[in-house]
Motif scaffolding. Structure first.
Motif, PDB file in Angstrom:
ATOM      1  N   MET A 231       0.827  -1.196   0.000  1.00  0.00           N
ATOM      2  CA  MET A 231       0.000   0.000   0.000  1.00  0.00           C
ATOM      3  C   MET A 231       0.865   1.251   0.000  1.00  0.00           C
ATOM      4  N   ALA A 232       1.976   1.207   0.715  1.00  0.00           N
ATOM      5  CA  ALA A 232       2.902   2.340   0.723  1.00  0.00           C
ATOM      6  C   ALA A 232       3.417   2.615  -0.687  1.00  0.00           C
ATOM      7  N   GLN A 233       3.692   1.550  -1.442  1.00  0.00           N
ATOM      8  CA  GLN A 233       4.148   1.704  -2.817  1.00  0.00           C
ATOM      9  C   GLN A 233       3.064   2.325  -3.694  1.00  0.00           C
ATOM     10  N   LEU A 235       0.605   4.279  -2.714  1.00  0.00           N
ATOM     11  CA  LEU A 235       0.415   5.675  -2.316  1.00  0.00           C
ATOM     12  C   LEU A 235       1.529   6.564  -2.867  1.00  0.00           C
ATOM     13  N   GLN A 236       2.721   6.031  -2.904  1.00  0.00           N
ATOM     14  CA  GLN A 236       3.841   6.808  -3.419  1.00  0.00           C
ATOM     15  C   GLN A 236       3.725   7.000  -4.930  1.00  0.00           C
ATOM     16  N   ALA A 237       3.255   5.959  -5.618  1.00  0.00           N
ATOM     17  CA  ALA A 237       3.165   6.023  -7.076  1.00  0.00           C
ATOM     18  C   ALA A 237       1.943   6.802  -7.564  1.00  0.00           C
ATOM     19  N   GLN A 238       0.883   6.828  -6.752  1.00  0.00           N
ATOM     20  CA  GLN A 238      -0.368   7.472  -7.170  1.00  0.00           C
ATOM     21  C   GLN A 238      -0.689   8.632  -6.217  1.00  0.00           C
ATOM     22  N   SER A 239      -0.398   9.839  -6.682  1.00  0.00           N
ATOM     23  CA  SER A 239      -0.611  11.007  -5.828  1.00  0.00           C
ATOM     24  C   SER A 239      -2.084  11.315  -5.629  1.00  0.00           C
ATOM     25  N   LYS A 240      -2.938  10.826  -6.548  1.00  0.00           N
ATOM     26  CA  LYS A 240      -4.361  11.087  -6.417  1.00  0.00           C
ATOM     27  C   LYS A 240      -5.164   9.948  -7.019  1.00  0.00           C
ATOM     28  N   PHE A 241      -6.095   9.427  -6.238  1.00  0.00           N
ATOM     29  CA  PHE A 241      -7.092   8.484  -6.741  1.00  0.00           C
ATOM     30  C   PHE A 241      -8.323   8.587  -5.855  1.00  0.00           C
ATOM     31  N   VAL A 253      -5.320  -4.331   7.360  1.00  0.00           N
ATOM     32  CA  VAL A 253      -4.814  -3.701   8.587  1.00  0.00           C
ATOM     33  C   VAL A 253      -3.504  -2.974   8.274  1.00  0.00           C
ATOM     34  N   GLY A 254      -2.627  -3.646   7.526  1.00  0.00           N
ATOM     35  CA  GLY A 254      -1.376  -3.023   7.131  1.00  0.00           C
ATOM     36  C   GLY A 254      -1.587  -1.881   6.155  1.00  0.00           C
ATOM     37  N   ALA A 255      -2.533  -2.063   5.226  1.00  0.00           N
ATOM     38  CA  ALA A 255      -2.827  -1.005   4.253  1.00  0.00           C
ATOM     39  C   ALA A 255      -3.283   0.266   4.954  1.00  0.00           C
ATOM     40  N   LEU A 256      -4.118   0.119   5.962  1.00  0.00           N
ATOM     41  CA  LEU A 256      -4.606   1.293   6.695  1.00  0.00           C
ATOM     42  C   LEU A 256      -3.478   1.976   7.472  1.00  0.00           C
ATOM     43  N   ARG A 257      -2.518   1.192   7.949  1.00  0.00           N
ATOM     44  CA  ARG A 257      -1.356   1.797   8.614  1.00  0.00           C
ATOM     45  C   ARG A 257      -0.585   2.673   7.630  1.00  0.00           C
ATOM     46  N   ALA A 258      -0.402   2.162   6.414  1.00  0.00           N
ATOM     47  CA  ALA A 258       0.318   2.924   5.391  1.00  0.00           C
ATOM     48  C   ALA A 258      -0.433   4.197   5.030  1.00  0.00           C
ATOM     49  N   VAL A 259      -1.745   4.101   4.958  1.00  0.00           N
ATOM     50  CA  VAL A 259      -2.577   5.270   4.649  1.00  0.00           C
ATOM     51  C   VAL A 259      -2.428   6.324   5.741  1.00  0.00           C
ATOM     52  N   GLU A 260      -2.476   5.869   6.993  1.00  0.00           N
ATOM     53  CA  GLU A 260      -2.340   6.798   8.118  1.00  0.00           C
ATOM     54  C   GLU A 260      -0.955   7.447   8.125  1.00  0.00           C
ATOM     55  N   GLN A 261       0.074   6.653   7.876  1.00  0.00           N
ATOM     56  CA  GLN A 261       1.438   7.184   7.865  1.00  0.00           C
ATOM     57  C   GLN A 261       1.631   8.216   6.750  1.00  0.00           C
ATOM     58  N   ALA A 262       0.929   8.015   5.642  1.00  0.00           N
ATOM     59  CA  ALA A 262       1.041   8.939   4.517  1.00  0.00           C
ATOM     60  C   ALA A 262       0.154  10.164   4.688  1.00  0.00           C
ATOM     61  N   GLY A 263      -0.714  10.129   5.704  1.00  0.00           N
ATOM     62  CA  GLY A 263      -1.605  11.255   5.940  1.00  0.00           C
ATOM     63  C   GLY A 263      -2.644  11.441   4.842  1.00  0.00           C
ATOM     64  N   ARG A 264      -3.074  10.348   4.230  1.00  0.00           N
ATOM     65  CA  ARG A 264      -4.030  10.414   3.122  1.00  0.00           C
ATOM     66  C   ARG A 264      -5.444  10.136   3.624  1.00  0.00           C
ATOM     67  N   ASP A 265      -6.396  10.914   3.155  1.00  0.00           N
ATOM     68  CA  ASP A 265      -7.799  10.682   3.467  1.00  0.00           C
ATOM     69  C   ASP A 265      -8.685  11.118   2.301  1.00  0.00           C
ATOM     70  N   ASP A 266      -8.090  11.134   1.106  1.00  0.00           N
ATOM     71  CA  ASP A 266      -8.763  11.695  -0.063  1.00  0.00           C
ATOM     72  C   ASP A 266      -9.410  10.636  -0.958  1.00  0.00           C
ATOM     73  N   PHE A 267      -9.678   9.438  -0.416  1.00  0.00           N
ATOM     74  CA  PHE A 267     -10.300   8.379  -1.200  1.00  0.00           C
ATOM     75  C   PHE A 267     -11.114   7.484  -0.277  1.00  0.00           C
ATOM     76  N   LEU A 268     -11.952   6.647  -0.868  1.00  0.00           N
ATOM     77  CA  LEU A 268     -12.706   5.665  -0.082  1.00  0.00           C
ATOM     78  C   LEU A 268     -12.099   4.295  -0.332  1.00  0.00           C
ATOM     79  N   MET A 269     -12.179   3.447   0.689  1.00  0.00           N
ATOM     80  CA  MET A 269     -11.592   2.110   0.625  1.00  0.00           C
ATOM     81  C   MET A 269     -12.667   1.056   0.887  1.00  0.00           C
ATOM     82  N   VAL A 270     -12.618  -0.016   0.109  1.00  0.00           N
ATOM     83  CA  VAL A 270     -13.492  -1.172   0.304  1.00  0.00           C
ATOM     84  C   VAL A 270     -12.598  -2.376   0.573  1.00  0.00           C
ATOM     85  N   GLY A 271     -12.889  -3.115   1.630  1.00  0.00           N
ATOM     86  CA  GLY A 271     -12.101  -4.280   2.001  1.00  0.00           C
ATOM     87  C   GLY A 271     -12.735  -5.571   1.523  1.00  0.00           C
TER      88      GLY A 271
END
Length: 349
Positions: A231-233, A235-241, A253-271
């Motif tokens: 997920m970190a990869q 987020l780094q490769a896609q500045s906006k989605f 669980v790990g993906a959400l950690r990466a999202v939080e670390q990147a400070g991103r909240d500009d998209f919706l996620m489906v698990g």
């Protein structure tokens, strides 16, 4: 049944909650009526909660090294305890195919009445399934399917294509008013057929939304660590989605950690799958995770019901046929904030 939604019109033991498709088929297996009162539509006695002929069920699954697999074992054990006429012989579980074959052969030699098998590798374990069937022991093949239908009496499992289809449709409906919408996908293990099916369903759903383009896909390994790294990869490769579909709530669980670390909240996620942690996050509704698509581990409880019915020579209430079905595919319901309370008891840790 789940509450209907605009998009629907797979890791408690509420058979009618998560395992929606099997609930209607197995109603006879969970009825409180006596054997004399409860019959299949064709007149064949249907299994009921009332004690009947004693049945010994052998259960063999892979090593519970994943939240969903652990929930499979728990569902099987708890369901078996519900019935005073069921004895469950459960193996330790192994991801080594030779070891699992040996465990199943031990159960065959013990002359269990019915086998429930979730193979670590369906192709590799087909021969031992055939061996059990030829020995007169009916096999309920759970989730990962054997290569030959002769290796099992009944298959029950999740709908991987349906997971992707429903995830894509949910995202499509959320983004249908947005021009040039961009989505990304965090898949599971690419060498598994189930991963390919989930991606195919997702891609097919997005074909109905010409305003949406899938701009990136990463395959993870169904683990927290891989989910975070991949997920970190992304987020780094896609500045906006605008949306992310993650195939598995454990790696989520790990993906959400990466999202939080990147400070991103500009998209919706489906698990995907139906972990308790995902349900809790959806209910709190203060992050990017807005929904998850079920791959219900309650299928193991349903498998015990089917095995018990087979062992007792019973049918399924509500059906005209004398025999249980040869296959049961569970529905991949979408759980969001509108219906999460209903599914909370079925969430796995």
């Amino acid at each position: 049944m789940p509450e209907p939604t605009s998009f629907t019109s797979r890791r408690g033991l509420l058979l009618g909650a998560a395992a929606v498709s099997s609930a209607s088929l197995l109603v006879g297996c969970t009825s409180n009526a006596s054997d004399d009162e409860e019959t299949a539509a064709g007149g064949q006695p249907a299994a009921s909660d009332s004690p009947g002929k004693p049945v010994t069920i052998g259960f063999a699954g892979p090593q519970a090294d994943h939240g969903w697999l652990n929930a499979i074992n728990d569902n099987a054990k708890r369901r078996a305890k519900k019935y005073s006429d069921v004895t469950l012989e459960i193996t330790e579980g192994s991801n080594d195919t030779a070891a699992q074959i040996g465990q199943i052969e031990t159960l065959i030699n013990k002359k269990v009445d019915v086998l429930v098998v979730l193979p670590a590798d369906g192709k590799a374990l087909t021969q031992v399934g055939l061996k059990a069937m030829r020995a007169g022991i009916p096999v309920v093949n759970l989730d990962r399917i054997f290569n030959s239908p002769q290796a099992y009496r009944c298959w029950i499992g999740g709908d991987n294509y349906g997971m992707g289809l429903n995830a894509g449709t949910y995202i499509g409906e959320k983004l249908k008013g947005k021009s040039d919408a961009r989505v990304v996908e965090l898949a599971g293990l690419d060498n598994l057929e189930l991963t390919k099916q989930r991606t195919q369903g997702f891609d097919d759903a997005l074909k109905n939304y010409p305003n949406i383009k899938k701009v990136a896909r990463q395959a993870a390994d169904f683990t927290v660590e891989s989910g975070q790294a991949k997920m970190a990869q992304l987020l780094q490769a896609q500045s906006k989605f605008d949306a992310l579909w993650n195939h598995d709530d454990d790696q989520g669980v790990g993906a959400l950690r990466a999202v939080e670390q990147a400070g991103r909240d500009d998209f919706l996620m489906v698990g995907g799958a139906g972990a308790l942690s995902a349900f809790q996050a959806i209910k709190q509704d203060n992050g990017v995770l807005k929904a998850t698509v079920l791959y219900p581990p309650t299928m193991a409880a349903s498998a015990i019901d089917l095995a018990r019915a087979l062992g007792q020579g019973k049918g399924v209430g509500g059906l005209a046929e004398y025999e249980i079905p040869s296959s049961v595919t569970l529905y991949s319901a979408v759980v969001d904030k509108d219906n999460v309370d209903r599914y909370m008891p079925t969430g796995f840790r």
